[in-house]
Design a protein around this motif. Structure first.
Motif, PDB file in Angstrom:
ATOM      1  N   ARG A   4       0.827  -1.195   0.000  1.00 44.86           N
ATOM      2  CA  ARG A   4       0.000   0.000   0.000  1.00 44.86           C
ATOM      3  C   ARG A   4       0.864   1.249   0.000  1.00 44.86           C
ATOM      4  NH1 ARG A   4      -4.288  -1.528   4.829  1.00 44.86           N
ATOM      5  NH2 ARG A   4      -5.544  -3.050   3.672  1.00 44.86           N
ATOM      6  N   ALA A   5       0.411   2.257  -0.716  1.00 47.51           N
ATOM      7  CA  ALA A   5       1.119   3.530  -0.703  1.00 47.51           C
ATOM      8  C   ALA A   5       0.989   4.152   0.681  1.00 47.51           C
ATOM      9  CB  ALA A   5       0.532   4.468  -1.751  1.00 47.51           C
ATOM     10  N   TYR A   7       0.992   7.502   2.965  1.00 42.84           N
ATOM     11  CA  TYR A   7       0.765   8.936   2.844  1.00 42.84           C
ATOM     12  C   TYR A   7       1.017   9.593   4.194  1.00 42.84           C
ATOM     13  CZ  TYR A   7      -1.510   7.798  -1.569  1.00 42.84           C
ATOM     14  OH  TYR A   7      -1.761   7.336  -2.838  1.00 42.84           O
ATOM     15  N   LYS A  29      -7.276  10.989  -5.437  1.00 42.66           N
ATOM     16  CA  LYS A  29      -6.638   9.901  -6.176  1.00 42.66           C
ATOM     17  C   LYS A  29      -7.387   8.598  -5.934  1.00 42.66           C
ATOM     18  CE  LYS A  29      -2.026  11.990  -6.098  1.00 42.66           C
ATOM     19  NZ  LYS A  29      -0.615  11.818  -5.684  1.00 42.66           N
ATOM     20  N   SER A  30      -7.173   7.641  -6.826  1.00 46.35           N
ATOM     21  CA  SER A  30      -7.920   6.385  -6.752  1.00 46.35           C
ATOM     22  C   SER A  30      -7.340   5.421  -5.734  1.00 46.35           C
ATOM     23  CB  SER A  30      -7.950   5.715  -8.139  1.00 46.35           C
ATOM     24  OG  SER A  30      -6.628   5.484  -8.604  1.00 46.35           O
ATOM     25  N   GLU A  31      -6.103   5.649  -5.278  1.00 48.63           N
ATOM     26  CA  GLU A  31      -5.474   4.719  -4.343  1.00 48.63           C
ATOM     27  C   GLU A  31      -6.186   4.721  -2.993  1.00 48.63           C
ATOM     28  OE1 GLU A  31      -3.850   6.995  -6.032  1.00 48.63           O
ATOM     29  OE2 GLU A  31      -1.912   6.275  -6.802  1.00 48.63           O
ATOM     30  N   GLU A  32      -6.222   3.544  -2.374  1.00 50.74           N
ATOM     31  CA  GLU A  32      -6.807   3.445  -1.040  1.00 50.74           C
ATOM     32  C   GLU A  32      -6.003   4.286  -0.063  1.00 50.74           C
ATOM     33  OE1 GLU A  32      -8.424  -0.101   1.949  1.00 50.74           O
ATOM     34  OE2 GLU A  32      -6.869  -0.527   0.444  1.00 50.74           O
ATOM     35  N   ALA A  34      -5.630   7.379  -0.001  1.00 52.55           N
ATOM     36  CA  ALA A  34      -5.076   8.612  -0.555  1.00 52.55           C
ATOM     37  C   ALA A  34      -5.846   9.808  -0.009  1.00 52.55           C
ATOM     38  CB  ALA A  34      -5.150   8.588  -2.077  1.00 52.55           C
TER      39      ALA A  34
END
Length: 313
Positions: A4-5, A7, A29-32, A34
């Motif tokens: 996972r990215a 943040y 953004k579309s990332e979970e 985000a």
């Protein structure tokens, strides 16, 4: 497993109601996980904000998933709206205490920290609010301190935005022009989105806040005297004589439906609907009952944004 990215926690902006509520640019953004942003006309890229003001309205709504609380507070520049959701039970006791104070007729100052959220209408209108993370009742001295620091932060954004207009939309050019690094992404996004930005209008709101601090005016009394709500795209009905001529002694339901049907799809505020009904010969209580009946029973009107109504589609 796909990592996972990560943040980082976003900066908490001090921002006045008019700058926040006047924003129509959002970023998600579309990332979970985000962060979501509301980007103001002068480049404040707001994921989290600290706001303060005099309470204008508190409403609890009970649903299948639990209770939620809607707030409206006023600072010297306008009104900002906030929400505590059913899935935030840790904030409900504080919200209940505030609701009891408000229902008793008391008006007071509240500080909120919240995350940006918005509702987008079918015609593309963006209505901003904050999801509350922290809140508390504050004293006048703390409010004046917030006004001062928020005025400083807003003037910094105004000056930086005006300076950035002299260079292109390239990050490198802005850095070379010594535009502060933290404001560059928001200013670029704002300049690409907003066609005309009147920084003098934003500065006028700052001057109102500074004036309140310098004069030592009681902010609760100042809020009670204020009549205008700065919410772009939302109509306000001010001429009670014109309403009387148009509607006569009409029933409140007819008044409300008549206003919303002829309003071109724009949202109309709760207080404006009540005022129109009173001007047409109804009592305030009858007007409030009519709004609730049309919204909750017949569902002829809807409330796309807390405190603002339109004809149901």
């Amino acid at each position: 497993m796909i990592p996972r990215a990560r943040y980082k926690r976003q900066e908490t902006y001090r921002i006045f109601a008019s700058e926040f509520s006047g924003s129509s640019l959002t970023e998600q953004k579309s990332e979970e996980y985000a962060p979501a942003f509301i980007i103001s006309k002068i480049g404040a890229k707001v994921n989290r904000a600290m706001v303060c003001g005099v309470v204008e309205n508190i409403e609890r709504r009970d649903g299948d998933s639990g209770s939620s609380y809607n707030f409206a507070i006023r600072d010297p520049t306008g009104v900002i709206r906030l929400n505590i959701a059913p899935f935030q039970p840790e904030l409900h006791p504080t919200a209940e205490e505030m609701l009891l104070k408000f229902d008793s007729g008391e008006r007071f100052l509240i500080l909120f920290v919240g995350k940006s959220r918005w509702f987008e209408s079918e015609d593309g209108g963006v209505f901003t609010s904050l999801r509350v993370e922290e809140c508390c009742v504050i004293e006048r001295e703390r409010y004046l301190s917030w006004l001062t620091s928020t005025a400083d932060a807003t003037l910094r954004r105004i000056d930086t935005y005006n300076k950035a207009l002299e260079v292109g939309l390239d990050e490198g050019e802005m850095r070379a022009a010594k535009v502060p690094e933290d404001l560059i992404p928001g200013i670029i996004a704002a300049r690409n989105h907003y066609q005309k930005v009147d920084t003098e209008e934003i500065k006028l709101g700052v001057l109102k806040a500074i004036s309140l601090v310098v004069k030592g005016t009681d902010p609760v009394e100042e809020s009670a005297d204020s009549q205008e709500v700065d919410n772009p795209g939302m109509e306000r009905i001010d001429d009670s004589h014109e309403i009387n001529e148009q509607l006569g002694n009409a029933e409140p339901i007819d008044v409300i439906l008549g206003i919303l049907s002829s309003n071109g799809g724009d949202l109309v505020g709760y207080d404006d609907l009540v005022a129109a009904c009173v001007s047409a010969g109804s009592s305030g209580e009858a007007a409030e009952d009519a709004i609730e009946h049309l919204r909750d029973v017949t569902m002829e009107i809807s409330e796309p944004r807390f405190g603002f109504f339109s004809i149901s589609s």
